[in-house]
Design a protein around this motif. Structure first.
Motif, PDB file in Angstrom:
ATOM      1  N   ASP A 114       2.831   8.213 -13.875  1.00 29.73           N
ATOM      2  CA  ASP A 114       2.704   7.341 -12.712  1.00 29.73           C
ATOM      3  C   ASP A 114       2.659   8.158 -11.429  1.00 29.73           C
ATOM      4  O   ASP A 114       1.881   7.866 -10.522  1.00 29.73           O
ATOM      5  N   HIS A 115       3.492   9.192 -11.358  1.00 29.57           N
ATOM      6  CA  HIS A 115       3.541  10.058 -10.185  1.00 29.57           C
ATOM      7  C   HIS A 115       2.213  10.780  -9.984  1.00 29.57           C
ATOM      8  O   HIS A 115       1.655  10.791  -8.878  1.00 29.57           O
ATOM      9  N   LEU A 116       1.685  11.367 -11.040  1.00 39.18           N
ATOM     10  CA  LEU A 116       0.460  12.154 -10.936  1.00 39.18           C
ATOM     11  C   LEU A 116      -0.767  11.282 -10.671  1.00 39.18           C
ATOM     12  O   LEU A 116      -1.735  11.739 -10.055  1.00 39.18           O
ATOM     13  N   SER A 117      -0.723  10.038 -11.129  1.00 41.01           N
ATOM     14  CA  SER A 117      -1.885   9.158 -10.969  1.00 41.01           C
ATOM     15  C   SER A 117      -1.840   8.350  -9.678  1.00 41.01           C
ATOM     16  O   SER A 117      -2.736   7.540  -9.424  1.00 41.01           O
ATOM     17  N   GLY A 118      -0.801   8.530  -8.891  1.00 40.83           N
ATOM     18  CA  GLY A 118      -0.687   7.771  -7.653  1.00 40.83           C
ATOM     19  C   GLY A 118      -0.249   6.338  -7.867  1.00 40.83           C
ATOM     20  O   GLY A 118      -0.570   5.451  -7.075  1.00 40.83           O
ATOM     21  N   GLY A 119       0.489   6.077  -8.951  1.00 44.37           N
ATOM     22  CA  GLY A 119       1.036   4.743  -9.191  1.00 44.37           C
ATOM     23  C   GLY A 119       0.110   3.832  -9.957  1.00 44.37           C
ATOM     24  O   GLY A 119       0.045   2.633  -9.673  1.00 44.37           O
ATOM     25  N   VAL A 146       5.790   6.324  -8.726  1.00 40.86           N
ATOM     26  CA  VAL A 146       5.330   5.895  -7.408  1.00 40.86           C
ATOM     27  C   VAL A 146       5.583   4.406  -7.213  1.00 40.86           C
ATOM     28  O   VAL A 146       5.989   3.966  -6.138  1.00 40.86           O
ATOM     29  N   GLN A 147       5.357   3.614  -8.264  1.00 40.16           N
ATOM     30  CA  GLN A 147       5.504   2.168  -8.160  1.00 40.16           C
ATOM     31  C   GLN A 147       6.981   1.786  -8.049  1.00 40.16           C
ATOM     32  O   GLN A 147       7.836   2.364  -8.728  1.00 40.16           O
ATOM     33  N   THR A 148       7.255   0.833  -7.179  1.00 43.14           N
ATOM     34  CA  THR A 148       8.623   0.362  -6.994  1.00 43.14           C
ATOM     35  C   THR A 148       8.685  -1.148  -7.210  1.00 43.14           C
ATOM     36  O   THR A 148       7.739  -1.861  -6.900  1.00 43.14           O
TER      37      THR A 148
END
Length: 322
Positions: free
Chosen positions: A114-119, A184-186
Motif C-alpha cells: 500500500d505504501h509503495l503503490s500510493g494507497g 497510506v490509506q487511513t
C-alpha cells in the motif's frame, strides 16, 4: 470503508497468466509471461478498470495439478511489480489465503505494498481449500475458518493507524511491536472477504468491508446479498465497523464484445455493446457494486482489444437507467 465510487457499477478484472486453472485460463496463457502480463495491466490502468486482481496458492498437490495447474504467481510480488508500472488502478488480492501466514507477516507485506503503490491496495482474503498446502505449512486445515476469522481481526489491528498495534486472540497475540512503513490509506486499507459458503458470507458481513463471491450464478446472488445485508445490519448494532454497507462484488459470465468469429462457448455473453451493458446492469439492480469481468480471447492482443472495446463502448452504459 469504501474505495469505489458510489452510485455506479465499477468493473475490474482478474489478470491472465498469473493463475492458470483449467476452469478459466485460455490456451495462449501457458506460453505467456511477464511481458504480456505487464501489457494487460497497463491497458487496464489506462482504460479505467477499477482494479487488477491476483490469486494466491503456495503449492499445488499432484492430485489437483491437472485441473488447477501449478502456475500461481505470488500476489504480493506480482502486485508490487505492477504497482511500479501503473498509476491509478487498484491492486486486489483475490484472494490471499490469509490463514496460511501469521497476520504480522501479512500486514508487513501488504502495508508495504500500500505504501509503495500510493494507497492502492485492496486486501482480499479467503479460507482456502487445498488441504496439502495447510499441512505442509503446519496449519490446521480443519480449523481454517475460525483461524481466518481471528486473522482478519488481527489484520485490522495490524494494518490500522497504530505503529505499535495491540491484539490478543486465541492463537495470535502481539503488543509493543512496531511496523513501518504504515499503509497510506487511513484508517487502514479495505479488507474484502471472499467465498460463497454460509460461513464466508457471514464472515464478509460481520468482518469485511466488501464481499467477493466465488462464481455465484445470477439466480443465487439476490438471496446471498439479502443474507449478507441482514447479517451486517445485525452486526452493526454491536460493531461500529459494520455501520457502512459492504461493497458487494460479482464475477460475470465470460464476455466477448461484438460478434466473435470463433467458438467462445455457450455461456459467454456476446453481441453489441448496448446488449452487453443491458445484461450487466442486472447486477447493479441486485445491489452489486462492482463486477469482475473476464474476456474470451485467443492471445493477449485480442484481450487488450476486448478490454478497450468494453471500456469505450460498454462501460459508459453500465449506469444507464432502464
Amino acid at each position: 470503508m469504501r474505495v469505489l465510487p458510489r452510485g455506479r457499477l465499477s468493473y475490474g478484472m482478474q489478470l491472465p497468466i498469473q493463475s492458470q486453472s483449467t476452469l478459466y485460463a485460455e490456451p495462449w496463457e501457458a506460453g505467456a509471461g511477464p511481458a504480456e502480463l505487464l501489457e494487460v495491466a497497463r491497458a487496464a490502468d489506462r482504460l479505467g478498470f477499477a482494479y487488477l486482481a491476483v490469486c494466491d496458492h503456495v503449492a499445488i498437490p499432484r492430485r489437483l495439478a491437472a485441473a488447477m495447474g501449478t502456475v500461481w504467481y505470488d500476489p504480493v510480488a506480482t502486485l508490487g511489480w505492477l504497482a511500479a508500472a501503473t498509476e491509478r488502478v487498484l491492486l486486489l488480492s483475490h484472494v490471499a489465503v490469509a490463514a496460511l501466514r501469521h497476520p504480522l507477516l501479512t500486514a508487513k507485506q501488504y502495508a508495504t505494498l500500500d505504501h509503495l503503490s500510493g494507497g492502492r491496495l485492496i486486501l482480499g482474503v479467503g479460507a482456502g481449500h487445498v488441504r496439502e498446502e495447510f499441512e505442509a505449512l503446519g496449519v490446521d486445515f480443519a480449523r481454517r475458518g475460525a483461524l481466518l476469522d481471528e486473522t482478519v481481526d488481527a489484520l485490522k489491528a495490524a494494518l490500522g493507524p497504530e505503529e505499535f498495534p495491540d491484539f490478543r486472540g486465541e492463537r495470535f497475540a502481539f503488543s509493543g511491536l512496531g511496523q513501518a512503513p504504515r499503509p497510506v490509506q487511513t484508517p487502514r486499507p479495505p479488507l474484502w472477504v471472499g467465498g460463497s459458503s454460509p460461513a464466508a458470507v457471514r464472515r464478509a458481513a460481520v468482518r469485511g468491508d466488501g464481499w467477493l463471491p466465488q462464481g455465484d450464478p445470477r439466480d443465487r446472488l439476490p438471496g446471498q446479498i439479502a443474507r449478507l445485508r441482514e447479517l451486517r445490519k445485525e452486526a452493526s448494532q454491536h460493531d461500529r465497523g459494520c455501520e457502512e454497507p459492504a461493497e458487494i462484488g460479482a464475477i460475470t459470465e465470460p464476455l466477448y464484445v461484438g460478434a466473435p468469429g470463433w467458438d467462445v462457448g455457450r455461456r459467454t455473453l456476446t453481441g453489441a455493446p448496448e446488449r452487453l451493458a443491458e445484461s450487466l446492469r442486472a447486477y447493479a439492480a441486485m445491489g452489486v457494486d462492482q463486477i469482475q469481468v473476464r474476456f474470451r480471447c485467443r492471445d493477449h492482443t485480442e484481450l487488450t482489444d476486448q478490454m478497450a472495446a468494453f471500456a469505450a463502448d460498454v462501460a459508459p452504459h453500465l449506469d444507464d437507467q432502464g
